[in-house]
Write a protein that holds these residues in place. Structure first.
Motif, PDB file in Angstrom:
ATOM      1  N   TYR A 122       0.830  -1.204   0.000  1.00  0.00           N
ATOM      2  CA  TYR A 122       0.000   0.000   0.000  1.00  0.00           C
ATOM      3  C   TYR A 122       0.869   1.261   0.000  1.00  0.00           C
ATOM      4  O   TYR A 122       0.578   2.238  -0.705  1.00  0.00           O
ATOM      5  N   GLN A 123       1.940   1.232   0.774  1.00  0.00           N
ATOM      6  CA  GLN A 123       2.856   2.374   0.786  1.00  0.00           C
ATOM      7  C   GLN A 123       3.519   2.572  -0.580  1.00  0.00           C
ATOM      8  O   GLN A 123       3.694   3.706  -1.041  1.00  0.00           O
ATOM      9  N   GLN A 124       3.892   1.467  -1.224  1.00  0.00           N
ATOM     10  CA  GLN A 124       4.483   1.574  -2.553  1.00  0.00           C
ATOM     11  C   GLN A 124       3.489   2.152  -3.559  1.00  0.00           C
ATOM     12  O   GLN A 124       3.843   2.988  -4.406  1.00  0.00           O
TER      13      GLN A 124
ATOM     14  N   ILE B  90       1.603   6.711  -6.916  1.00  0.00           N
ATOM     15  CA  ILE B  90       0.557   7.669  -7.285  1.00  0.00           C
ATOM     16  C   ILE B  90       1.067   9.102  -7.144  1.00  0.00           C
ATOM     17  O   ILE B  90       0.834   9.957  -8.010  1.00  0.00           O
ATOM     18  N   LEU B  91       1.777   9.378  -6.062  1.00  0.00           N
ATOM     19  CA  LEU B  91       2.350  10.713  -5.883  1.00  0.00           C
ATOM     20  C   LEU B  91       3.375  11.027  -6.971  1.00  0.00           C
ATOM     21  O   LEU B  91       3.441  12.152  -7.483  1.00  0.00           O
ATOM     22  N   PHE B  92       4.172  10.034  -7.325  1.00  0.00           N
ATOM     23  CA  PHE B  92       5.181  10.235  -8.374  1.00  0.00           C
ATOM     24  C   PHE B  92       4.520  10.552  -9.715  1.00  0.00           C
ATOM     25  O   PHE B  92       4.949  11.454 -10.446  1.00  0.00           O
ATOM     26  N   ILE B  93       3.454   9.812 -10.034  1.00  0.00           N
ATOM     27  CA  ILE B  93       2.755  10.047 -11.301  1.00  0.00           C
ATOM     28  C   ILE B  93       2.113  11.431 -11.317  1.00  0.00           C
ATOM     29  O   ILE B  93       2.200  12.166 -12.309  1.00  0.00           O
TER      30      ILE B  93
ATOM     31  N   TYR C  88       5.147  14.141 -11.596  1.00  0.00           N
ATOM     32  CA  TYR C  88       6.090  14.185 -12.709  1.00  0.00           C
ATOM     33  C   TYR C  88       5.507  13.767 -14.058  1.00  0.00           C
ATOM     34  O   TYR C  88       6.114  14.034 -15.093  1.00  0.00           O
ATOM     35  N   ILE C  89       4.382  13.105 -14.091  1.00  0.00           N
ATOM     36  CA  ILE C  89       3.809  12.652 -15.359  1.00  0.00           C
ATOM     37  C   ILE C  89       2.504  13.393 -15.586  1.00  0.00           C
ATOM     38  O   ILE C  89       1.519  13.160 -14.882  1.00  0.00           O
ATOM     39  N   PRO C  90       2.466  14.321 -16.568  1.00  0.00           N
ATOM     40  CA  PRO C  90       1.232  15.078 -16.811  1.00  0.00           C
ATOM     41  C   PRO C  90       0.155  14.185 -17.407  1.00  0.00           C
ATOM     42  O   PRO C  90       0.398  13.447 -18.364  1.00  0.00           O
ATOM     43  N   LEU C  91      -1.017  14.238 -16.824  1.00  0.00           N
ATOM     44  CA  LEU C  91      -2.127  13.437 -17.319  1.00  0.00           C
ATOM     45  C   LEU C  91      -2.870  14.136 -18.445  1.00  0.00           C
ATOM     46  O   LEU C  91      -3.575  13.503 -19.214  1.00  0.00           O
ATOM     47  N   LYS C  92      -2.686  15.442 -18.536  1.00  0.00           N
ATOM     48  CA  LYS C  92      -3.352  16.198 -19.593  1.00  0.00           C
ATOM     49  C   LYS C  92      -2.493  16.183 -20.842  1.00  0.00           C
ATOM     50  O   LYS C  92      -1.311  16.470 -20.799  1.00  0.00           O
TER      51      LYS C  92
END
Length: 479
Positions: free
Chosen positions: A16-18, A23-26, A29-33
């Motif tokens: 769960y921690q991983q 999720i925080l990393f995505i 740093y990774i734009p969803l738009k």
């Protein structure tokens, strides 16, 4: 039992921690738009687009006296001759005249302090020594009419840009940028009109250079049949030079050096190539192009191939040490020369997403007036309708690349540029005229030549192919 449950709960908590960390990393740093510019996900991989041609104002000879008369009518006074500065002699020779309007040396400025550049006071034209005009024509933006400004010099071309901030093309592209994008990030997007002016005319280059010594053979020790054997083992069976020497010695009892085998292959390539390039392939209007990699002296080089998708014949090929638009133009020239009449808009030219192909098509429009429409199949998956429709074209040329690399792999790279060119030329001759192709079930070559059909074996076919090349060479030299 309790220990097992506690152990599993501990593993679940760690997982769960991983998941939370991922999720925080995505999110960070990774734009969803998606990017909103030209329907692309990243400006780094934007599709290369060529702008339409600029408006060209050519160099037109004018009369300086008419110019001076116009100034007199418009402003009430004519242009006076140039007055030299006090105490300084004029560095303009008396025989200097403006190449644009013909104004004499009295109306010419020394524009560079004695370094050779002059400027006409009548028309404003700059020139060097009265011969070389520094601006023989003027390029204008087709959208706003503003003069294009040269901004970068590359190896074979100069980039001109429209710097007008009111240009409709520029204003329209600004509206496509993502909202809130800082101005410091504008450089990632193509906003202004660009034009590439090539400094090298690839249409004046000779595609075939014919050496004078390439019309006859003189065998001191061996004969034509041994040369045919060398080519059979070297090209057909894909053996290296030393493997060819070993096969000739152990199978046929022929003692020959690998240097002699190399010389035979080089000479045969030069002689056979004119026949291969001038043969009437009767091409269709469906062509596929691609480039693949080779090594020359341990450095990456490129082989450009254009094949007919219907007949499967190779129509154009070039070897280059750089992946520039120059060899791309030469390869396309070689392929288009096979047409008795250029098909123009009915031509289907399929290539990958490399930018050299649309640039080459633009040059054909300028030099020949031909409309070459490039259909680019990008990537390995069919993400759009164009890729889905034309993927079979790309697969055919990729299969050709693999076939070539099978013959190239045994060489471990070429030692010289000439060796690479000769090897590719021999392989193209073998592929087009000698190799049994899967199109006929592996029974016949792609192009059947009546003279070659009478040969009883492959060394004999190579000898006849050399003979056909000699006849074509003589025809070209006499014509």
């Amino acid at each position: 039992m309790d220990n097992i449950i506690l152990y599993l709960l501990k593993i679940i908590q760690e997982q769960y921690q991983q998941i939370c960390w991922l999720i925080l990393f995505i999110c960070r740093y990774i734009p969803l738009k998606q990017w909103a510019h030209d329907e692309l996900h990243s400006p780094k991989y934007q599709k290369f687009l060529t702008d339409k041609l600029p408006v060209i104002k050519p160099f037109i000879k004018q009369d300086w006296q008419l110019w001076n008369g116009y100034y007199l009518l418009r402003y009430g006074k004519a242009v006076k001759p140039v007055k030299p500065q006090k105490g300084k002699p004029r560095n303009v020779p008396t025989d200097t005249a403006c190449p644009l309007c013909g104004a004499p040396h009295d109306y010419i400025y020394d524009n560079s302090g004695g370094r050779g550049q002059f400027k006409c006071k009548i028309c404003g034209q700059t020139f060097v020594n009265g011969e070389k005009v520094t601006s023989p024509f003027k390029l204008q933006c087709p959208y706003c009419g503003h003069a294009l400004k040269p901004v970068k010099d590359r190896k074979h071309f100069r980039i001109h840009k429209c710097v007008n901030d009111s240009c409709p093309y520029y204003r329209r592209n600004l509206t496509k940028l993502p909202k809130g994008l800082p101005q410091s990030e504008y450089w990632k997007y193509k906003l202004r009109y660009l034009y590439r002016e090539f400094s090298v005319n690839f249409f004046d280059m000779e595609l075939n250079q014919l050496p004078k010594w390439a019309t006859s053979f003189r065998y001191k020790k061996n004969n034509a049949y041994i040369m045919g054997l060398c080519l059979t083992y070297r090209v057909n069976l894909k053996l290296s030079l030393r493997q060819t020497v070993q096969a000739l010695k152990e199978i046929h009892g022929i003692d020959i050096s690998h240097t002699m085998v190399n010389n035979y292959a080089k000479t045969a390539a030069v002689i056979i190539r004119p026949f291969v390039d001038s043969y009437d392939y009767n091409p269709s209007n469906e062509l596929a192009a691609d480039e693949t990699y080779i090594k020359i002296k341990g450095i990456k080089a490129y082989v450009w191939l254009i094949m007919d998708k219907v007949t499967r014949s190779i129509l154009g090929y070039q070897v280059s040490t750089s992946r520039d638009v120059g060899p791309c133009i030469l390869t396309m020239r070689m392929a288009f020369d096979k047409f008795k009449e250029f098909p123009d808009r009915t031509l289907k030219f399929i290539a990958d997403g490399y930018s050299a192909y649309p640039l080459a098509a633009q040059q054909f429009k300028i030099e020949k007036g031909w409309d070459v429409f490039i259909t680019q199949v990008i990537g390995l998956t069919n993400d759009d309708e164009v890729s889905k429709k034309f993927r079979p074209f790309k697969q055919v040329i990729e299969r050709l690349n693999r076939t070539f690399r099978e013959s190239y792999r045994v060489t471990c790279g070429y030692g010289t540029d000439g060796g690479a060119i000769h090897s590719v030329s021999l392989w193209v001759a073998y592929y087009n005229f000698l190799r049994p192709h899967e199109k006929s079930g592996g029974r016949e070559p792609l192009n059947k030549v009546e003279l070659l059909e009478g040969a009883g074996n492959m060394p004999g076919k190579w000898q006849l192919l050399i003979y056909l090349g000699q006849q074509e060479l003589l025809k070209q030299q006499q014509g």
